[in-house]
Design an enzyme around this catalytic site. Structure first.
Site: not given
Lengths: 113, 667
Positions: B300-302
């Protein structure tokens, strides 16, 4: 001739005596060797038992100082985690050390430098 | 005449047999002697080898010995796993006179059913184990029962004194002390004791006698000890906070890692639910699974800071480059990409701070699939980390030629690519380490030869620092998604991740992975902390479910290391102390205190003395004073100066109440 026979007789007797002594010595050494082996066996067993006990005690000691148990003990004695501003290291010379984690530099997210 | 004749008759001479007798005896002796020699020759020469081997079989026995398995220790030498000698209860069924009675006696001792034991005791086999790895107390009870045909033998068992601490990482062993899971399996070759066969003499009753120099003590058969980089206490904090986060957010599982950035050493590797390797009987499948190394997640956004670092490195964007975020809805390659908020123009830094998927997709498009794929490879995605991890997954990065146009966009915000927690940690470590790749370490005394290789630079240092500052804004700046990780007095950097989980049958469902990666401090970090919370409900945002856990782990770790920030807001009612001012005051007071004369016969005047010095003096007298008030300087005391020292017994009985030091801030 008689003198020769006497010398031979003495030599044979002495040789037989020596053989007897050596034979008995050999038997004695063998008995001692086996006795020593039994003793060594016993000592080895004792060492093994002691080592086993040491290993168990080491596990027990580590069980007593696990973080989980230390936490429970700390709670029991009213101790807790140090909070901000509570940690000071003062050397014998009177030098005071505070946290070595200092705030980072001023924000400057302005791209490649 | 006759008499004369008789007298004169010559006598027949007596036959002398003595010579013949001597010869005969000598012959017999010679023959006997010859027979003995012949027999001896026959035994020695003809039958010699055969008889020697028979004698050897009688007098010498072969003994197989195995050294004990090595210990696993944490970085401070705390024991994490150790093999100890236990007892095995076994039976020779043929020797058991009353099996039913024996079964009835043993059942409560061994905790088995009578029927089960009776079956073993009436077995037709010559030898049968009734129970293995029994504790000393149980063995003593069996010995006390003194049952015919029931014996005690030596058995080795693996003990994990910290119970579930790092359970999945350590793994466990089988009954033969062989590693089955985790590090026990991965490092089995080093840990396992060596086997050796010895020829030992034995006496008439079969007892072994170690007589020669080839004794067991001549060789070290024991397995090697292994010291990990893990710190038991930090591991404990990580597991404690992870458990709280998973339970609070009704998640199914979670992972937390703490890494010391300069050395790349992993200080904590926590999995939840816990797994206690001491108790693997009836183990549920997957309970001992080291999910941080085995399970593959879409990050995801990591992924965004890694994407931005790649784009900055390639020069396709600058931190102040403006990206239009399509008001939260962006049609791309026949798909729709959405943001949680209808963002308009965002700078690259703001794309990270606001975690805009559309912004990330557009940055990814500028970078292009080939370069993005190349950076994934350099960051370690799609390949194993090289750590000694049993069953480590290499993640899931499809070959570049299989990428569709939408894949570049989705991979840019961490969807459509699968990584393990340890891979993500390794990638972020590069960013934290100012762009230099350094392999993570899990074993301190690795048996691998140290090979000095040229450091691999993935990002320029200034690029890495720029992204670190962007990550700082995620936590420190208003509107950042990682505000829950903020620690006053210390700048923390971080990135949240909220990834939709793929369904087994394809597509995405309503399950999420909330994650947070933190740098402490934000720029030039010393510690990297990563937390993943799997399937939290109802909230699934990384900033909500994972960031608070990271904050607590950070605080506890810094407190444990004695490195708490100094200017944190204290609890209500407590005075804030500015460190620099306080330190100056302490130094001044320390100089005054050093010259204070202490009368050994009576209580000295502690007023104006630094607290530390006063406590030292009292401690030498065996007194633990009670402290009243705040500060580091003594302003008053009970008993008064000049009074006699409290009697030792009275002091002990009164404990802290016997001596009171009143504290005040210096004026």
């Amino acid at each position: 001739m008689n003198a020769m026979s006497k010398e031979w007789g003495l030599s044979v007797a002495f040789s037989l005596f020596l053989m007897l002594v050596f034979g008995l010595g050999l038997v004695w050494l063998n008995i001692e060797r086996v006795d020593l082996a039994y003793d060594l066996n016993q000592i080895q067993r004792d060492i093994n038992e002691t080592e086993s006990l040491v290993a168990k005690l080491e596990v027990e000691r580590n069980t007593l100082v696990t973080p989980e148990r230390l936490r429970a003990l700390a709670a029991h004695y009213g101790l807790g985690q140090a909070r901000a501003g509570q940690i000071r290291r003062i050397s014998d010379a009177g030098d005071v050390t505070v946290s070595t984690l200092t705030p980072a530099e001023t924000p400057a997210a302005d791209g490649k430098q | 005449m006759n008499r004369k004749a008789t007298v004169n008759k010559p006598q027949k001479p007596a036959r002398d047999w003595s010579r013949a007798k001597i010869i005969l005896v000598c012959s017999f002796v010679f023959l006997g002697w010859l027979g003995l020699w012949a027999r001896a020759g026959y035994l020695q020469i003809i039958q010699g080898d055969e008889l020697a081997s028979k004698a050897m079989r009688q007098h010498v026995a072969s003994e197989l010995d195995r050294g004990s398995r090595g210990q696993i220790l944490d970085r401070n030498g705390m024991l994490l796993a150790k093999s100890v000698e236990l007892c095995a209860v076994y039976a020779r069924p043929a020797e058991v006179k009353e099996p039913a009675k024996a079964a009835a006696i043993l059942a409560p001792i061994l905790g088995q059913s009578q029927g089960e034991l009776l079956e073993k005791l009436t077995s037709k086999r010559g030898f049968v184990y009734l129970e293995r790895r029994v504790a000393d107390k149980t063995a003593a009870k069996v010995r006390e029962a003194d049952l015919d045909g029931v014996h005690l033998g030596v058995d080795y068992g693996r003990s994990y004194p910290n119970r579930h601490l790092a359970g999945q990482l350590l793994g466990f062993v089988n009954v033969d002390d062989k590693g089955v899971e985790g590090l026990e399996l991965a490092l089995n070759d080093r840990l396992a004791g060596k086997r050796a066969e010895y020829a030992v003499q034995r006496d008439a009753s079969g007892r072994r006698l170690y007589l020669d120099a080839e004794g067991r003590e001549m060789q070290n058969l024991n397995g090697q000890d292994i010291r990990l980089t893990i710190d038991s206490h930090i591991q404990f904090f990580a597991e404690e906070e992870l458990a709280k986060a998973v339970e609070k957010n009704h998640a199914v599982r979670g992972v937390t890692m703490v890494i010391h950035v300069p050395t790349a050493e992993i200080l904590a590797w926590a999995n939840y639910p816990y797994f206690n390797p001491n108790n693997v009987v009836g183990l549920k499948p997957g309970a001992g699974r080291n999910r941080a190394a085995v399970d593959v997640y879409e990050p995801g956004s990591t992924m965004k800071p890694l994407l931005v670092a790649s784009a900055l490195q390639e020069g396709v964007v600058r931190p102040d480059t403006t990206i239009y975020c399509e008001k939260g809805r962006y049609s791309y390659a026949k798909r729709v990409i959405r943001d949680t908020h209808p963002y308009g123009d965002l700078t690259v830094a703001e794309v990270i701070r606001s975690s805009s998927n559309i912004g990330a997709a557009k940055i990814g498009a500028k970078l292009g699939p080939a370069k993005l794929f190349a950076y994934f490879s350099r960051l370690g995605f799609g390949k194993r980390t090289g750590l000694p991890l049993a069953g480590e997954s290499s993640g899931l990065v499809r070959p570049l030629k299989q990428w569709m146009p939408i894949d570049t966009a989705t991979a840019s915000f961490g969807q459509g690519i699968g990584v393990t927690a340890i891979q993500l940690a390794q990638a972020y470590h590069i960013l934290a380490n100012d762009g230099l790749y350094k392999p993570l370490q899990l074993v301190l005394d690795s048996d691998q030869p140290v090979v000095e290789t040229a450091p691999v630079r993935v990002f320029d240092a200034d690029v890495a620092r720029t992204v670190q500052r962007m990550m700082r804004d995620v936590v420190q700046e208003e509107g950042g998604t990682g505000g829950n990780a903020m620690i006053e007095g210390l700048e923390v950097g971080g990135k949240t991740g909220t990834a939709q989980k793929a369904k087994p049958g394809g597509g995405y469902g309503n399950k999420y992975l909330g994650s947070f990666v933190a740098f402490v401090p934000a720029v030039g970090p010393e510690y990297l902390i990563l937390t993943m919370i799997d399937e939290p409900e109802p909230s699934h945002y990384g900033g909500v479910v994972a960031a608070p856990a990271v904050r607590e782990v950070t605080l506890k770790t810094l407190s444990y290391l004695g490195r708490m920030p100094e200017t944190v807001k204290l609890a209500k009612g407590q005075e804030q102390i500015h460190p620099v001012q306080a330190d100056r005051e302490i130094l001044e007071i320390a100089n005054v205190g050093a010259t204070t004369h202490v009368d050994a016969k009576s209580v000295p005047d502690f007023a104006g003395m630094p607290l530390r010095r006063a406590v030292e003096i009292l401690a030498k007298k065996g007194i633990v004073p009670k402290l009243e008030g705040q500060g580091l300087v003594v302003s008053g005391q009970t008993p008064a100066p000049g009074a006699p020292w409290p009697a030792e017994e009275a002091s002990r009985q009164n404990d802290a109440g016997g001596f009171v030091l009143k504290l005040a801030r210096p004026s």
